[in-house]
Design an enzyme around this catalytic site. Structure first.
Site, mmCIF file in Angstrom:
data_model
loop_
_atom_site.group_PDB
_atom_site.id
_atom_site.type_symbol
_atom_site.label_atom_id
_atom_site.label_comp_id
_atom_site.label_asym_id
_atom_site.label_seq_id
_atom_site.Cartn_x
_atom_site.Cartn_y
_atom_site.Cartn_z
ATOM 1 N N VAL A 273 0.738 -1.121 -0.105
ATOM 2 C CA VAL A 273 -0.430 0.242 -0.219
ATOM 3 C C VAL A 273 0.793 1.111 0.162
ATOM 4 C CG1 VAL A 273 -1.567 1.453 1.145
ATOM 5 C CG2 VAL A 273 -1.628 -1.315 1.642
ATOM 6 N N CYS A 274 1.684 1.616 1.433
ATOM 7 C CA CYS A 274 2.429 2.597 1.343
ATOM 8 C C CYS A 274 3.236 2.631 0.891
ATOM 9 C CB CYS A 274 2.613 2.593 2.553
ATOM 10 S SG CYS A 274 1.438 2.631 3.763
#
Length: 208
Positions: free
Chosen positions: A120-121
């Site tokens: 995600v990040c």
């Protein structure tokens, strides 16, 4: 991939910036695909090495005052004096105008991402940066996530989209380019690879 031949151009200290996304104490507590101590070591080394080479850093958190807590203190201490940490609410860091503006303000075509979580990040802004015309790289060993399945799917998605995956030390020594550079000693010290320290000590002892 074949149409985007700029991925074959080397990373240099002049063409790349480093984007560190959400290395926060709450998120780090859930990391399971890499030992947390190793992950902290690697992202600190990445930040210090980039600083030695004069490469711009963009650092961000999400929900630092509520859900996920502050940036890990080890990384904060490694950042250049006055480095701003941008706190945001968006899941994808690229979707925050301040983060995207800070990245674009570096003027760098190649962007090296690391984040927690990896899929995600690190992956989502890397995918968005690629869509926006940048060359995106992810330092996998300066990133972490919460299960092996999340790691594998994140790596697969990035590969499918043309994001280049690497490790923190290789990306930085590629940017160094020449071991005769005046910054080489400081760069390798920043990378803090134990075997390299040992080899240096042996070499010094042999010469004396």
């Amino acid at each position: 991939m074949s149409e985007h031949s700029t991925f074959l151009e080397p990373i240099t200290r002049e063409n790349a910036a480093v984007v560190l996304v959400d290395h926060q104490v709450g998120l780090l507590s859930g990391v399971r695909d890499i030992p947390v101590g190793e992950l902290k070591h690697n992202v600190v080394a990445l930040a210090r090495a980039a600083t030695v080479l004069g490469m711009p850093l963009v650092v961000t958190t999400t929900a630092a005052d509520s859900m996920w807590g502050p940036t890990t203190p080890e990384l904060v201490r490694a950042l250049p004096a006055g480095q701003k940490i941008i706190d945001r609410s968006t899941v994808n860091a690229w979707h925050d105008d301040r983060v995207r503006g800070a990245i674009e303000a570096t003027g760098r075509q190649k962007l090296i991402f690391a984040g927690v979580s990896l899929e995600v990040c690190a992956a989502l802004p890397a995918l968005s940066a690629t869509a926006a015309g940048h060359d995106a790289y992810v330092a996998v060993d300066a990133s972490g996530t919460f299960s092996q399945a999340k790691r594998e799917t994140g790596l697969l998605r990035m590969h499918q989209a043309g994001v280049v995956v690497g490790d923190y030390a290789t990306l930085m020594v590629e940017a160094l380019a020449d071991n005769a550079s005046p910054e080489a000693g400081a760069l390798y010290a920043a990378l803090d690879m134990p075997f390299a320290v040992l080899v240096g000590q042996i070499s010094t002892a042999y010469r004396t």
